[in-house]
Design an enzyme around this catalytic site. Structure first.
Site, mmCIF file in Angstrom:
data_model
loop_
_atom_site.group_PDB
_atom_site.id
_atom_site.type_symbol
_atom_site.label_atom_id
_atom_site.label_comp_id
_atom_site.label_asym_id
_atom_site.label_seq_id
_atom_site.Cartn_x
_atom_site.Cartn_y
_atom_site.Cartn_z
ATOM 1 N N GLU A 12 0.814 -1.217 0.000
ATOM 2 C CA GLU A 12 0.000 0.000 0.000
ATOM 3 C C GLU A 12 0.852 1.274 0.000
ATOM 4 O OE1 GLU A 12 -4.060 -1.757 2.049
ATOM 5 O OE2 GLU A 12 -2.454 -1.087 3.353
ATOM 6 N N GLY A 78 -12.617 -4.574 1.471
ATOM 7 C CA GLY A 78 -13.664 -5.426 0.934
ATOM 8 C C GLY A 78 -14.936 -4.604 0.764
ATOM 9 N N MET A 172 -9.501 -3.392 8.072
ATOM 10 C CA MET A 172 -8.976 -3.788 9.376
ATOM 11 C C MET A 172 -8.189 -2.693 10.111
ATOM 12 S SD MET A 172 -7.894 -7.701 8.331
ATOM 13 C CE MET A 172 -7.598 -8.224 10.007
ATOM 14 N N GLU A 173 -8.193 -1.458 9.605
ATOM 15 C CA GLU A 173 -7.389 -0.410 10.249
ATOM 16 C C GLU A 173 -8.063 0.954 10.384
ATOM 17 O OE1 GLU A 173 -6.255 -1.939 7.367
ATOM 18 O OE2 GLU A 173 -5.036 -3.505 8.302
ATOM 19 N N ASP A 196 -11.851 -6.777 -3.066
ATOM 20 C CA ASP A 196 -12.664 -8.008 -2.996
ATOM 21 C C ASP A 196 -14.063 -7.646 -2.501
ATOM 22 O OD1 ASP A 196 -10.762 -7.924 -0.347
ATOM 23 O OD2 ASP A 196 -12.795 -8.498 0.147
HETATM 24 N N1 SAH Z 1 -2.899 -11.514 2.473
HETATM 25 C C1 SAH Z 1 -2.411 -10.967 3.700
HETATM 26 C C2 SAH Z 1 -3.518 -10.674 4.683
HETATM 27 C C3 SAH Z 1 -4.402 -9.566 4.228
HETATM 28 S S1 SAH Z 1 -5.542 -9.050 5.445
HETATM 29 C C4 SAH Z 1 -1.400 -11.942 4.289
HETATM 30 O O1 SAH Z 1 -1.500 -13.129 4.062
HETATM 31 O O2 SAH Z 1 -0.501 -11.478 4.971
HETATM 32 C C5 SAH Z 1 -6.471 -7.888 4.527
HETATM 33 C C6 SAH Z 1 -5.939 -6.471 4.459
HETATM 34 O O3 SAH Z 1 -6.618 -5.750 3.444
HETATM 35 C C7 SAH Z 1 -6.159 -5.648 5.721
HETATM 36 O O4 SAH Z 1 -5.126 -4.706 5.879
HETATM 37 C C8 SAH Z 1 -7.527 -4.986 5.489
HETATM 38 O O5 SAH Z 1 -7.541 -3.627 5.912
HETATM 39 C C9 SAH Z 1 -7.771 -5.040 3.980
HETATM 40 N N2 SAH Z 1 -8.926 -5.832 3.519
HETATM 41 C C10 SAH Z 1 -9.192 -6.053 2.197
HETATM 42 N N3 SAH Z 1 -10.257 -6.867 2.066
HETATM 43 C C11 SAH Z 1 -10.697 -7.178 3.317
HETATM 44 C C12 SAH Z 1 -11.735 -8.022 3.814
HETATM 45 N N4 SAH Z 1 -12.533 -8.703 3.004
HETATM 46 N N5 SAH Z 1 -11.872 -8.117 5.160
HETATM 47 C C13 SAH Z 1 -11.057 -7.441 5.992
HETATM 48 N N6 SAH Z 1 -10.042 -6.656 5.567
HETATM 49 C C14 SAH Z 1 -9.848 -6.511 4.239
#
Ligand code: SAH
Length: 231
Positions: A12, A78, A172-173, A196
């Site tokens: 990001e 998302g 998530m932030e 997504d």
């Molecule tokens: N693929 C990463 C984990 C990603 S967590 C790994 O394996 O390390 C998802 C991140 O994208 C978080 O920072 C959140 O803010 C955002 N995000 C995107 N889609 C999301 C969803 N469906 N639910 C929660 N957070 C989402």
């Protein structure tokens, strides 16, 4: 003026670091902070790592240690609203923590005493975003963003969050950054590009679109920075 630009993941902020070119790296409290001179502004850039706790630490550090007077968040999310498709941009009008739950005591979801369910983002920065969107000829949707320590990949959970908070997107932030900035009186802006639809395909969609969506969001935020530099 010092302006903070924050993301949660390396992907990001990579496009932002690329745009600013030269920067100084400082390690502090388990994270790297990148300081750059850009068009007469002092920028401090960081990714927090994922989730509410890490993003709280980073937002507080950006404001208190690095003296940021405004904070711009760039990242992916998302979609809850069916109007939002992969790559679309949403700016948060207000944010809530969807996983904060002391409802056993009769409180609403997302509420704790002396807190508030929603924290409002800065109206001036949001209206600046509309100017930027117009110039970029890019559609920009505004809405409620719900935040929790959970990657949502479930239609039922997503709909619950949508119905309970009137939320259009989830991540998530954002809400934790909002709480920090609100408490410290630092105007903040939360922009997310959709990666997504928070449904059963979310993890696949996320992996496929993280980078392109993160680039979309970062490009927009850098245009915001250009606007702030002109003021
Ligand atoms: N693929 C990463 C984990 C990603 S967590 C790994 O394996 O390390 C998802 C991140 O994208 C978080 O920072 C959140 O803010 C955002 N995000 C995107 N889609 C999301 C969803 N469906 N639910 C929660 N957070 C989402």
């Amino acid at each position: 003026m010092t302006i903070a630009i924050m993301g949660a993941m390396p992907e990001e902020i990579a496009p932002i670091l690329e745009k600013v070119g030269e920067y100084k790296t400082t390690s502090y409290a388990g994270n790297n902070y990148y300081e750059a001179q850009y068009k007469g502004l002092n920028l401090v850039i960081a990714y927090s790592k994922i989730g509410k706790v890490f993003s709280t630490l980073t937002a507080a550090t950006l404001c208190e240690h690095f003296g940021a007077k405004k904070l711009l968040f760039s990242g992916v999310a998302g979609a809850i609203s069916s109007d939002l498709k992969v790559g679309d941009l949403i700016v948060a009008t207000k944010l809530a923590q969807h996983d904060l739950d002391i409802t056993a005591f009769g409180h609403p979801f997302g509420y704790v005493p002396e807190g508030a369910v929603f924290v409002e983002s800065d109206k001036e920065l949001n209206s600046l975003a509309y100017e930027v969107a117009k110039e970029m000829q890019k559609p920009l949707q505004e809405g409620v963003i719900a935040t929790g320590d959970q990657f949502v990949a479930d239609e039922a959970r997503k709909n619950w969050i949508g119905n309970t908070f009137g939320a259009d997107a989830l991540e998530m932030e954002g809400a934790s950054v909002a709480v920090v900035c609100d408490a410290l009186n630092v105007p903040f802006f939360i922009l997310r590009a959709i990666s997504d639809a928070a449904d059963m395909d979310a993890s696949f969609s996320f992996d496929e679109f993280l980078e392109t969506s993160a680039v979309q969001s970062a490009a927009f935020v850098m245009n915001m920075v250009d606007k702030l530099a002109q003021k």
